[in-house]
Design a protein around this motif. Structure first.
Motif, PDB file in Angstrom:
ATOM      1  N   UNK A 184       0.923  -1.212   0.143  1.00 21.68           N
ATOM      2  CA  UNK A 184       0.076   0.011  -0.029  1.00 21.68           C
ATOM      3  C   UNK A 184       0.885   1.186  -0.172  1.00 21.68           C
ATOM      4  N   UNK A 185       0.489   2.264  -0.650  1.00 20.16           N
ATOM      5  CA  UNK A 185       1.368   3.362  -1.026  1.00 20.16           C
ATOM      6  C   UNK A 185       0.139   4.527  -0.875  1.00 20.16           C
ATOM      7  N   UNK A 186       0.121   5.721  -0.253  1.00 19.17           N
ATOM      8  CA  UNK A 186      -0.880   6.631   0.081  1.00 19.17           C
ATOM      9  C   UNK A 186      -0.263   8.265  -0.168  1.00 19.17           C
ATOM     10  N   UNK A 187      -1.287   8.891  -0.728  1.00 17.67           N
ATOM     11  CA  UNK A 187      -1.164  10.584  -0.598  1.00 17.67           C
ATOM     12  C   UNK A 187      -2.021  10.599   0.722  1.00 17.67           C
ATOM     13  N   UNK A 188      -2.396  12.249   0.692  1.00 19.05           N
ATOM     14  CA  UNK A 188      -3.285  12.530   1.698  1.00 19.05           C
ATOM     15  C   UNK A 188      -4.720  12.150   1.542  1.00 19.05           C
ATOM     16  N   UNK A 189      -5.262  12.071   0.029  1.00 18.53           N
ATOM     17  CA  UNK A 189      -6.601  11.903  -0.101  1.00 18.53           C
ATOM     18  C   UNK A 189      -6.744  10.359  -0.692  1.00 18.53           C
ATOM     19  N   UNK A 190      -6.039   9.699  -1.265  1.00 24.22           N
ATOM     20  CA  UNK A 190      -5.932   8.517  -1.798  1.00 24.22           C
ATOM     21  C   UNK A 190      -4.809   7.427  -1.594  1.00 24.22           C
ATOM     22  N   UNK A 191      -5.345   6.094  -1.511  1.00 21.57           N
ATOM     23  CA  UNK A 191      -4.235   5.048  -1.514  1.00 21.57           C
ATOM     24  C   UNK A 191      -4.406   4.132  -2.391  1.00 21.57           C
ATOM     25  N   UNK A 192      -3.162   3.490  -2.853  1.00 17.68           N
ATOM     26  CA  UNK A 192      -3.505   2.357  -3.979  1.00 17.68           C
ATOM     27  C   UNK A 192      -2.947   1.046  -3.287  1.00 17.68           C
ATOM     28  N   UNK A 193      -3.476  -0.080  -3.545  1.00 19.02           N
ATOM     29  CA  UNK A 193      -3.131  -1.183  -2.991  1.00 19.02           C
ATOM     30  C   UNK A 193      -2.765  -2.099  -4.401  1.00 19.02           C
ATOM     31  N   UNK A 194      -1.342  -2.497  -4.308  1.00 20.55           N
ATOM     32  CA  UNK A 194      -1.072  -3.172  -5.650  1.00 20.55           C
ATOM     33  C   UNK A 194      -0.578  -4.879  -4.985  1.00 20.55           C
ATOM     34  N   UNK A 195      -1.319  -5.623  -5.804  1.00 19.23           N
ATOM     35  CA  UNK A 195      -1.163  -6.964  -5.633  1.00 19.23           C
ATOM     36  C   UNK A 195      -0.358  -7.486  -6.907  1.00 19.23           C
ATOM     37  N   UNK A 196       0.750  -8.238  -6.658  1.00 13.90           N
ATOM     38  CA  UNK A 196       1.810  -9.046  -7.709  1.00 13.90           C
ATOM     39  C   UNK A 196       1.649 -10.456  -7.037  1.00 13.90           C
ATOM     40  N   UNK A 197       1.572 -11.342  -8.196  1.00 15.10           N
ATOM     41  CA  UNK A 197       1.519 -12.758  -7.959  1.00 15.10           C
ATOM     42  C   UNK A 197       2.755 -13.478  -8.692  1.00 15.10           C
TER      43      UNK A 197
END
Length: 599
Positions: free
Chosen positions: A257-270
């Protein structure tokens, strides 16, 4: 009973707790191994009840709005985890973080127990001991499978061998023809090995597809070349390019998970067999602040659900989170073996985390600033509690009460998400009842498909109030606005293509200039819902006309057909009705004719 007294009388049992504001709206859902200890940790009790000073800004803000508390006792902390996750999705509490990407990812599998094995797709474990799985694939599983069948000469369809006759696939050189020809096990295994190598090595698969695409282009078979170009694009999109190669057969599921003040992004890698095979990401809106524990807890519970995945892999994360031990216990039950969740500090596993974080940062940079601006402007204008990043828009359509349908379109991340569109066959006759039926059915599906940030209705203040009442009666906390055309002489007014539209919110009514970007944004959403409803209505009406014509040809008059529809609602219900049911509307001869027709 006041809040302080309720907290002091909480049981020591596991369960979930819910905080409510002065208007009875749900603010937050939490879980606890010990309800009394967990909830008391939020508060100081002297000299008066106040939030604990060590809490985050988000939780402190929530507690200042809290006036009441409710709780549900369950048998175990594990049960509390599952119930909490379900309630967050259904009720969309204001201060909980909500993840929406909870779909099940497909796997390609090979059943080696068959005499002539073939490939297929599954989302669950197949009840057979001799299965080889490949995946999971975030996108492109069907494209990969079809591409492999385009290159390797395998048995193409399940029923091919039963026919015992050579078919078209043999004629076009896509199958060895073991249904009729004496193909040795060794010869067929060569094609199986080729297929497996193509699945494991996407670069090789894409290279062979490109060769075929170039051949089609040279032969002026442009449609087939274009199809292969699109297939190559879909297969490529599922994978993050990386030079990392473990040179072994290690499998890992990576979540960062990486985030800014207003939004985060969850990255999934297999990673499978030492190579990255697919990846996906999910944006998370942070209107009330970041919480790694909520994000990782929801992400892992949602992704693995309560079913053992075909391939169980160690899980790598980029940061610790509070419920890590609880999630490990939960996943150990799901996996039927000890689950491993770790945060790598060095080596190639740490490199995997760094790669995932690099992609997460790039995804956050890709945010559409123009779209973010209009969303914030609409939020400010309509006094919305959340930025409307995900919006569901509703409209209904019918013709003189016939072919009555509802449509829901979805707007997210600056574009329409057509995979999330839904259409409904409706039984209600008037527009108010039709919208009530559509919205009620949507609310009932929140457990499987979580609530959005905003509903937009094609209608006026009456439908707005209806939607708010439906949400309130179900305890759901989302914003609603409605948009209707200005009426002149009781008719909707459009002059030279300029829409005189009115926007209704819970508190205010707005009549904006036609050039106002906020109005145009809402109009665009409404128009897409209208288009979807009309398209589905026409399709439904055509089917009804065909059914009516069929009945007319068998002696059932238009008046009798209307009586049947008024009573049974749909042609499907007429088809399934018994002769006895039909004779309550028609004579026995007509009832028997209908049953014979639909037999």
């Amino acid at each position: 009973m006041d809040l302080k007294t309720t907290i002091k009388q909480l049981p020591t049992s596991p369960g979930i707790y819910q905080y409510f504001d002065k208007n009875g709206r749900l603010l937050y859902v939490g879980k606890a191994k010990n309800l009394a200890n967990r909830v008391k940790s939020y508060w100081h009790f002297t000299p008066e009840l106040r939030p604990n000073s060590t809490l985050s800004v988000r939780i402190t803000k929530m507690l200042h709005q809290t006036v009441s508390l409710e709780y549900i006792v369950v048998n175990s902390e594990h049960d509390a985890l599952i119930l909490e996750n379900s309630l967050i999705k259904q009720l969309h509490p204001k201060y909980n973080i909500l993840l929406r990407d909870d779909k099940t990812y497909p796997y390609i599998y090979l059943d080696n127990s068959e005499k002539y094995p073939r490939l297929d797709i599954t989302r669950k474990i197949i009840n057979s001991k001799d299965i080889t799985y490949f995946g999971p694939y975030s996108v492109g599983a069907r494209d990969i499978l079809n591409s492999v069948y385009n290159i390797a000469k395998l048995v193409q369809k399940k029923g091919c061998l039963r026919s015992k006759k050579l078919c078209l696939y043999y004629q076009i050189d896509k199958c060895l023809g073991p249904c009729e020809l004496p193909i040795s096990k060794e010869r067929y295994q060569e094609e199986v090995d080729l297929a497996v190598s193509l699945i494991k090595n996407k670069k090789l698969l894409i290279k062979k597809l490109q060769e075929k695409m170039e051949f089609y282009a040279e032969e002026l078979r442009f449609e087939e070349a274009a199809e292969l170009r699109d297939t190559i694009d879909k297969i490529s999109r599922s994978e993050i390019n990386s030079e990392i190669d473990f040179a072994n057969n290690d499998n890992y599921d990576i979540f960062v998970v990486e985030h800014t003040e207003l939004r985060a992004v969850l990255v999934k890698i297999f990673m499978r067999n030492g190579k990255i095979i697919s990846s996906s990401h999910d944006y998370i809106n942070l209107s009330e602040g970041f919480d790694a524990n909520e994000i990782f807890t929801q992400a892992l519970v949602d992704f693995y659900k309560d079913e053992k995945p075909p391939i169980v892999a160690p899980i790598l994360l980029n940061m610790e989170f509070e419920d890590k031990e609880l999630i490990e216990e939960h996943l150990s039950e799901v996996f039927e073996k000890k689950a491993s969740i770790s945060i790598p500090q060095r080596g190639k596993k740490k490199d995997l985390i760094a790669l995932a974080l690099l992609n997460a940062k790039e995804l956050l940079k890709k945010q559409n600033s123009k779209n973010e601006k209009i969303l914030q402007e609409v939020q400010e204008l309509c006094s919305l509690e959340r930025t409307p990043n995900r919006v569901e828009i509703f409209d209904n359509s019918h013709m003189a009460g016939m072919a009555t349908v509802g449509a829901m379109v979805v707007y997210e991340n600056g574009k329409f998400d057509k995979k999330s569109y839904r259409t409904y066959h409706l039984e209600a006759k008037d527009e108010y009842a039709q919208m009530r039926e559509t919205l009620t059915r949507r609310v009932e599906s929140f457990a499987k498909n979580p609530a959005p940030d905003l509903w937009v209705l094609d209608g006026g203040s009456t439908l707005l109030k209806l939607a708010l009442d439906i949400l309130e009666s179900n305890g759901v906390n989302i914003d609603v606005i409605a948009i209707s055309k200005e009426k002149i002489d009781a008719k909707a007014h459009r002059a030279k293509g300029k829409a005189k539209d009115i926007i209704y919110t819970k508190e205010e009514t707005f009549r904006l200039q036609e050039s106002d970007k906020r109005l145009q944004w809402i109009q665009n959403l409404r128009d897409e819902a209208h288009r979807s409803a009309i398209t589905f209505h026409k399709k439904t009406k055509l089917k009804l006309d065909q059914e009516s014509k069929l009945l007319s040809l068998h002696g059932i008059s238009a008046a009798k057909i209307q009586k049947l529809l008024n009573h049974f609602g749909t042609f499907e219900n007429i088809k399934s009705a018994s002769v006895e049911d039909l004779t309550t509307i028609l004579n026995k001869k007509d009832a028997k004719n209908i049953k014979l027709l639909y037999k």
